[in-house]
Each structure stands twice: as structure tokens, then as C-alpha cells.
Design an enzyme around this catalytic site. Structure first.
Site, PDB file in Angstrom:
ATOM      1  N   CYS A   1       1.850   8.719  -5.783  1.00 19.49           N
ATOM      2  CA  CYS A   1       2.002  10.041  -6.385  1.00 19.49           C
ATOM      3  C   CYS A   1       2.033   9.961  -7.908  1.00 19.49           C
ATOM      4  O   CYS A   1       2.176   8.894  -8.491  1.00 19.49           O
ATOM      5  CB  CYS A   1       3.271  10.718  -5.882  1.00 19.49           C
ATOM      6  SG  CYS A   1       3.241  11.104  -4.117  1.00 19.49           S
TER       7      CYS A   1
ATOM      8  N   HIS B   1       4.844  15.463  -8.399  1.00 19.92           N
ATOM      9  CA  HIS B   1       6.164  15.996  -8.040  1.00 19.92           C
ATOM     10  C   HIS B   1       7.239  15.456  -8.981  1.00 19.92           C
ATOM     11  O   HIS B   1       7.022  14.491  -9.739  1.00 19.92           O
ATOM     12  CB  HIS B   1       6.520  15.660  -6.587  1.00 19.92           C
ATOM     13  CG  HIS B   1       6.711  14.194  -6.304  1.00 19.92           C
ATOM     14  ND1 HIS B   1       7.875  13.516  -6.590  1.00 19.92           N
ATOM     15  CD2 HIS B   1       5.873  13.288  -5.728  1.00 19.92           C
ATOM     16  CE1 HIS B   1       7.754  12.261  -6.210  1.00 19.92           C
ATOM     17  NE2 HIS B   1       6.548  12.082  -5.689  1.00 19.92           N
TER      18      HIS B   1
END
Length: 404
Positions: free
Chosen positions: A349, A331
Site C-alpha cells: 500500500c 490509506h
């Protein structure tokens, strides 16, 4: 001389008459009658708890099969037709018929119902056109419960090369081999794919390597009439067809802080990135994209870390591509651009700049693969989400089949 000639003539007539009489006697004997034909039915008269999809096989010895009918408990005819018996048919005898006549099987136009009485009647004729009729009345099983599994991908979807076929059952399956044997996968390019049970209520199918790109795949889950064990039977058949699209496999190396993006065999992007930091290392291994969110709230409480704790967070992000159910995404993280390409600082992430994350979001589809390596974290496992299939070694995956 006249008297002698007459006697000779008379004797000749007597001899001829005697010969003629013997022939007449032999031709006048009745021909032997043909033995009656025998008819054997796969289902016994009075049988109960019969599967509604067991093929109704009929074998004839010493004659030809004639009319075959099936009626329900009310006497109404059940539409169906005869065809050659297959290896799935219930055998009617240990040995084939002496005359070598192949067995036939009666197949209903629509499957027989659960908990219903039926009568099978078959007639055969021998060489003298004498009829033999056999009848069997039987009752199909009444399940304690019936169930239909959920299947992914959904019918008509296009997915990436890493998307396994997933079949989920509402209850644990007692007879896994019976169920697995009725899950048939076909693809336009054949693969060496195998089913593997991840637990008692979930089974996945994948090849030894990622799917070939740009193929069609169909799952025929022929589970109606299948005994799952412990009183549970299949409720209905399902067929799901989906497409596998282009090969998108990216490699995110936490040790070099770089993500390489491949379209087929071609390297199309090399992005600086930041992976999970020392307290929240990213999981190693092949991750499968499962969803894409243009905007998403990242909430640490959904993964067990309270928002108001030192490591908690509740942050809106853009271009979030989910990699697992343990909270790993690719992201946009504009707050970590300075560390991207240099240091791992995320909560697991893969952080990219906003423009790079936007490109990757638009490039991705469910089923694409992101292989994370070089992380100090463990390998992706069952505890980290529902698709960790490619992290399982192939020999271990094959051992998970109930048909091994």
C-alpha cells in the site's frame, strides 16, 4: 367538263376517305398494358431461426410500394412503420431495381419476439394500378439461453478520467465480433477509444489516453436479437450514461518516497509516503481508484497470507482508497510516519499520515488515477485486479478488439 369535274371531286373524296380510314384504324388499337410490378422480400417464405431484429426490407421494381402488414401467428397485426432501408438491412437482391426505386424497410414499434411466427405481406401497384402481392411467413429463433451483461460505470455516476467502460458476461462469448459491433460508445468530446477483450467474458473500452475531463459518455449496448454464438442470444438492450469529472492524476514514486497529487495540470499536494517494502513491493503502473472506505479492516488472509503467519496482519485503518483488488490502497498509517518519505515498509500500500490520508480520501473519487513508479515490483497486470487497463500498451490494447 361537268362530268370530268365530278370525277375529280369523287376521286378526292375517295382519297380523303382512305386517309381518314387509316388514321381511325391506328387510333383504335388498344394501348400496351404495363408489366406487373415485382415485389421482393428480404425474408424468404418459410424461413426459420430468423433474428427478431433483422430489418424486413422490401424492394419494388416496375411500380410503387403500397400497403405493408405484419401479423403474428394468431393473425393479430403487429404495429410498425416503413422507412428507408439502411446498410444494416438484409439485402433483397444482388442488383438494385431497374427503375431505381429505393428499397424500404418495415420496422416494428417494439422488437419482434423470440420463437414466434410472423407473416409479412407487401403490395405494390404498377402504372395501370394493377396490384401485386407477396407474402412470407417466417419464424424467429428460439435461443437455448438469453443473457444480459453487467456494465460499469453505473448509469448516472460521475467517475474520474481513468475509469474504463467494463462489460461482463455471465458466460464466455463465442462470437465476440457480433457482440462488440453492437456496443456503441458516444461522448460529448470524441475520443479514439477502442474495445479490448480481457478474456472470453469481459470486454473494456478506453481511449489511448485518459478520458478528457468533464465530459458525458453513453454506452448503447444494443444486444437484443444478437447471436452470441453457441445458442446464446442477447436478452435485452441497455443504455448507460455517466459523467467524467475533474482530472485527478497522482504520481507515487517509490524511489523518492513521495506522492505528487495533481488537480488538472496543477500540482496541489506533495506528500511524503511509504510504498511496499522488499517482501511486498507495490506494483508499477497506472492504478484506478475503485472504492473509498472511511474505515476498513486490512486482513492479510484475504490476499493469501494467514493472519498468524510472520507476515500476516489484521489491522483497522482509516481513509482507505482502493487502487486494485490485490490489496493495494492509499490509506492512513500512523505507525509508519517515521519511515514515510524515507523508506518503503508497507505490504504494497501507499502509507500516509492520518491527516494527509484524510485529505486524499476527501479529494478522491472512483476512476481517479494513481500512477506508481520506481518500485522494485512488477507492473500491474491481470493477476492484480480487475482494472489494469492503462498498464497495457496502446497497440496491444487495440489488438484485443474482435473487430480489428
Amino acid at each position: 367538263m361537268r362530268r370530268t369535274a365530278a370525277m375529280i371531286a369523287a376521286g378526292t373524296l375517295v382519297l380523303l376517305a382512305g386517309c381518314s380510314g387509316d388514321d381511325a384504324g391506328k387510333s383504335g388499337q388498344p394501348a400496351a398494358e404495363a408489366a406487373p410490378a415485382t415485389v421482393e422480400l428480404a425474408v424468404e417464405d418459410g424461413a426459420a431461426d430468423v433474428s427478431p431484429v433483422v430489418p424486413l426490407e422490401i424492394a419494388v421494381d416496375g411500380g410503387e410500394l403500397g400497403e405493408v402488414t405484419v401479423t403474428d401467428g394468431a393473425g393479430a397485426p403487429v404495429p410498425g412503420s416503413l422507412g428507408p432501408a439502411t446498410q444494416d438491412a438484409e439485402p433483397v437482391a444482388d442488383e438494385p431495381a431497374e427503375d431505381g426505386a429505393p428499397a424500404q424497410v418495415w420496422v416494428p414499434e417494439t422488437p419482434l419476439a423470440y420463437g414466434t411466427s410472423y407473416t409479412l405481406t407487401a403490395t405494390a401497384v404498377n402504372e395501370d394500378d394493377q396490384e401485386t402481392t407477396e407474402t412470407a411467413t417466417f419464424t424467429t429463433v428460439t435461443p437455448e439461453s438469453v443473457t444480459t451483461p453487467s456494465i460499469g460505470p453505473l448509469d448516472g455516476m460521475e467517475v474520474g478520467v481513468g475509469m474504463p467502460i467494463r462489460v461482463y458476461f455471465e458466460e464466455p462469448v463465442a462470437d465476440k465480433a457480433a457482440v462488440e459491433s453492437h456496443l456503441l460508445v458516444t461522448s460529448s468530446t470524441p475520443t479514439d477509444g477502442v474495445w479490448s477483450w480481457l478474456d472470453d467474458s469481459e470486454v473494456h473500452f478506453r481511449p489511448s489516453q485518459y478520458w478528457p475531463a468533464n465530459i458525458e459518455v453513453t454506452l448503447d449496448a444494443n444486444l437484443y436479437g444478437v447471436d452470441f454464438g453457441e445458442g446464446v442470444w442477447g436478452e435485452k438492450n441497455r443504455s448507460v450514461s455517466f459523467s467524467v469529472g475533474d482530472r485527478h492524476v497522482s504520481v507515487a514514486d517509490a524511489s523518492t518516497h513521495t506522492m505528487e497529487v495533481y488537480d488538472g495540470d496543477q500540482l496541489v499536494q506533495t506528500f511524503p509516503m511509504s510504498a511496499g517494502g522488499p517482501d511486498f513491493p507495490s506494483r508499477n503502473g497506472p492504478h484506478v481508484v475503485t472504492e473509498l472506505n472511511r474505515n476498513r479492516i486490512m486482513d492479510s488472509s484475504t490476499y493469501g497470507t494467514p493472519v498468524d503467519s510472520p507476515n500476516g496482519y489484521r489491522t483497522p485503518v482509516e481513509y482507505a482508497v482502493r487502487l486494485s483488488n490485490n490489496g493495494e490502497f492509499v490509506h492512513a498509517a500512523p505507525w509508519s510516519v517515521a519511515q514515510q518519505g524515507r523508506e518503503n515498509v508497507s505490504h504494497g500500500c501507499i502509507n500516509l499520515s492520518t491527516d494527509r490520508a484524510a485529505w486524499f480520501y476527501n479529494f478522491s473519487q472512483p476512476g481517479d488515477v494513481v500512477e506508481i513508479k520506481g518500485s522494485i515490483g512488477p507492473t500491474l497486470s491481470a493477476a492484480d485486479g480487475d482494472i489494469y487497463d492503462w498498464a497495457i500498451p496502446w497497440d496491444e490494447w487495440q489488438a484485443g478488439s474482435a473487430l480489428k
